[in-house]
Write a protein that holds these residues in place. Structure first.
Motif, PDB file in Angstrom:
ATOM      1  N   GLY A 106     108.300  17.923 -95.583  1.00 29.57           N
ATOM      2  CA  GLY A 106     109.476  17.938 -94.718  1.00 29.57           C
ATOM      3  C   GLY A 106     109.108  18.230 -93.273  1.00 29.57           C
ATOM      4  N   ARG A 107     109.969  17.802 -92.368  1.00 30.40           N
ATOM      5  CA  ARG A 107     109.708  17.978 -90.940  1.00 30.40           C
ATOM      6  C   ARG A 107     110.940  18.554 -90.257  1.00 30.40           C
ATOM      7  NH1 ARG A 107     108.990  12.197 -89.196  1.00 30.40           N
ATOM      8  NH2 ARG A 107     109.069  13.144 -87.137  1.00 30.40           N
ATOM      9  N   ASP A 136     111.531  25.320 -97.869  1.00 24.11           N
ATOM     10  CA  ASP A 136     110.118  25.093 -98.175  1.00 24.11           C
ATOM     11  C   ASP A 136     109.268  25.907 -97.209  1.00 24.11           C
ATOM     12  OD1 ASP A 136     107.880  24.063 -99.402  1.00 24.11           O
ATOM     13  OD2 ASP A 136     108.077  22.045 -98.570  1.00 24.11           O
ATOM     14  N   ARG A 160     105.859  21.158 -90.156  1.00 21.56           N
ATOM     15  CA  ARG A 160     105.769  20.376 -91.394  1.00 21.56           C
ATOM     16  C   ARG A 160     105.693  21.351 -92.560  1.00 21.56           C
ATOM     17  NH1 ARG A 160     101.601  18.519 -94.421  1.00 21.56           N
ATOM     18  NH2 ARG A 160     100.056  19.209 -92.856  1.00 21.56           N
ATOM     19  N   THR A 161     106.408  21.034 -93.636  1.00 22.68           N
ATOM     20  CA  THR A 161     106.442  21.921 -94.794  1.00 22.68           C
ATOM     21  C   THR A 161     105.475  21.437 -95.874  1.00 22.68           C
ATOM     22  OG1 THR A 161     108.200  20.732 -95.966  1.00 22.68           O
ATOM     23  CG2 THR A 161     108.876  22.363 -94.312  1.00 22.68           C
ATOM     24  N   LEU A 198     114.815  25.604 -94.270  1.00 24.48           N
ATOM     25  CA  LEU A 198     114.110  24.368 -94.608  1.00 24.48           C
ATOM     26  C   LEU A 198     113.973  24.177 -96.116  1.00 24.48           C
ATOM     27  CD1 LEU A 198     111.257  24.552 -91.947  1.00 24.48           C
ATOM     28  CD2 LEU A 198     113.199  22.978 -91.945  1.00 24.48           C
ATOM     29  N   GLN A 204     116.704  18.721 -86.443  1.00 25.96           N
ATOM     30  CA  GLN A 204     116.067  17.491 -86.895  1.00 25.96           C
ATOM     31  C   GLN A 204     114.869  17.178 -86.004  1.00 25.96           C
ATOM     32  OE1 GLN A 204     118.620  14.183 -86.166  1.00 25.96           O
ATOM     33  NE2 GLN A 204     117.258  12.671 -87.076  1.00 25.96           N
TER      34      GLN A 204
END
Length: 314
Positions: free
Chosen positions: A54-55, A28, A49-50, A26, A107
């Motif tokens: 980000g997801r 992150d 979630r980062t 990821l 994703q």
């Protein structure tokens, strides 16, 4: 009503080194992980979630939960990486496999499972998506995929095992017709030749409906090559389980234009009924305490539907 839902481990149960590898994919640090319902894998299924917002969707499992689930996740990684552009499926972002733990990073698709019992508007959207998926993947663009008969032929021969070792609680109508059902199930397997990518595990819990109504097909370990109408026929097993719709009319509207003959659909239904009624009598797989009850519910519902189709001469 039995539902497709198992018992999962959570993100904190995944070893630290596996979580670190997911974060490397990821780019992150994961700051939130929310477990998702549906399906039978005992591994994780988390929307993460980062720190930077980000997801992703992360699935992870080891043999300690269920050895077969590890094999399926490895196969799903191969299939997801090979799906052509335009297929309504989550994109594979990365995979970590140390020989024991495997983690898929996919994703994160915004959406929820269709409502069951099925709402007609969502069912129409799913059927349109399956038709488009069949068109997009014919001829099959993934030559490494097995055929349906090769991958699932033994599973779909359940009536043979039921005839050889008939359970005392088998429905009397079925028990009186075992030779006919064995032959019909074999005809169902024989009808599964084709040149289309088939998901083959289409249920409400393997579909996501987005806020705009678009449909995404998830969980691809059972993908193989079969007839263009197969996934459309298989979703009707799930629709029939929950009730409220004329499944035969829906097959005529959506499966027949994809090349399905009524007799082939009846034979496939017989093969799937045999699979459910045979599989449900086995011991619970490790980490999957609810799957046999769900198979039994599907077997009972498909048997009633099969009787209706045969009585109608379909």
């Amino acid at each position: 009503m039995a539902v497709a839902s198992g018992v999962r481990i959570g993100w904190p149960d995944v070893p630290e080194h596996v979580r670190a590898e997911v974060e490397t994919i990821l780019g992150d640090r994961v700051v939130q992980a929310v477990s998702q319902p549906g399906g039978f894998s005992p591994g994780t299924a988390d929307r993460v979630r980062t720190a930077k917002g980000g997801r992703a969707f992360v699935k992870a499992v080891s043999p300690a939960q269920n050895e077969r689930s590890v094999q399926l996740l490895r196969q799903e990684a191969l299939v997801s990486a090979a799906l052509p552009p335009g297929v309504p499926a989550p994109r594979l972002l990365g995979c970590f496999d140390d020989g024991e733990w495997i983690a898929l990073v996919l994703q994160d698709v915004e959406g929820r499972h269709p409502v069951t019992p099925w709402h007609r508007t969502e069912l129409d959207a799913v059927l349109a998506t399956l038709g488009a998926l069949a068109a997009r993947t014919t001829p099959c663009p993934m030559p490494e995929l097995p055929t349906v008969a090769g991958l699932l032929g033994n599973d779909l021969s359940g009536w043979e095992r039921l005839a050889a070792d008939t359970p005392g609680d088998l429905d009397p109508w079925a028990a009186a017709r075992l030779p006919e059902l064995v032959a019909l199930g074999a005809a169902g397997v024989a009808a599964l030749a084709g040149d289309t990518v088939a998901h083959t595990d289409i249920r409400a819990d393997n579909l996501l409906v987005g806020p705009d109504g678009t449909v995404t097909v998830v969980d691809w370990p059972w993908a193989c090559v079969g007839p263009a109408w197969l996934d459309t026929a298989m979703i009707m097993v799930n629709v029939n389980l929950f009730g409220g719709h004329d499944v035969d009319a829906l097959l005529a509207e959506h499966a027949h234009p994809l090349g399905a003959r009524p007799a082939d659909l009846t034979a496939l239904l017989a093969a799937m009924t045999g699979y459910f009624l045979d599989a449900c009598r086995r011991p619970d797989p490790p980490g999957l305490p609810t799957v046999r009850a769900f198979q039994r519910a599907q077997g009972d519902a498909t048997l009633r539907w099969l009787r209706t189709r045969l009585a109608a001469g379909l």
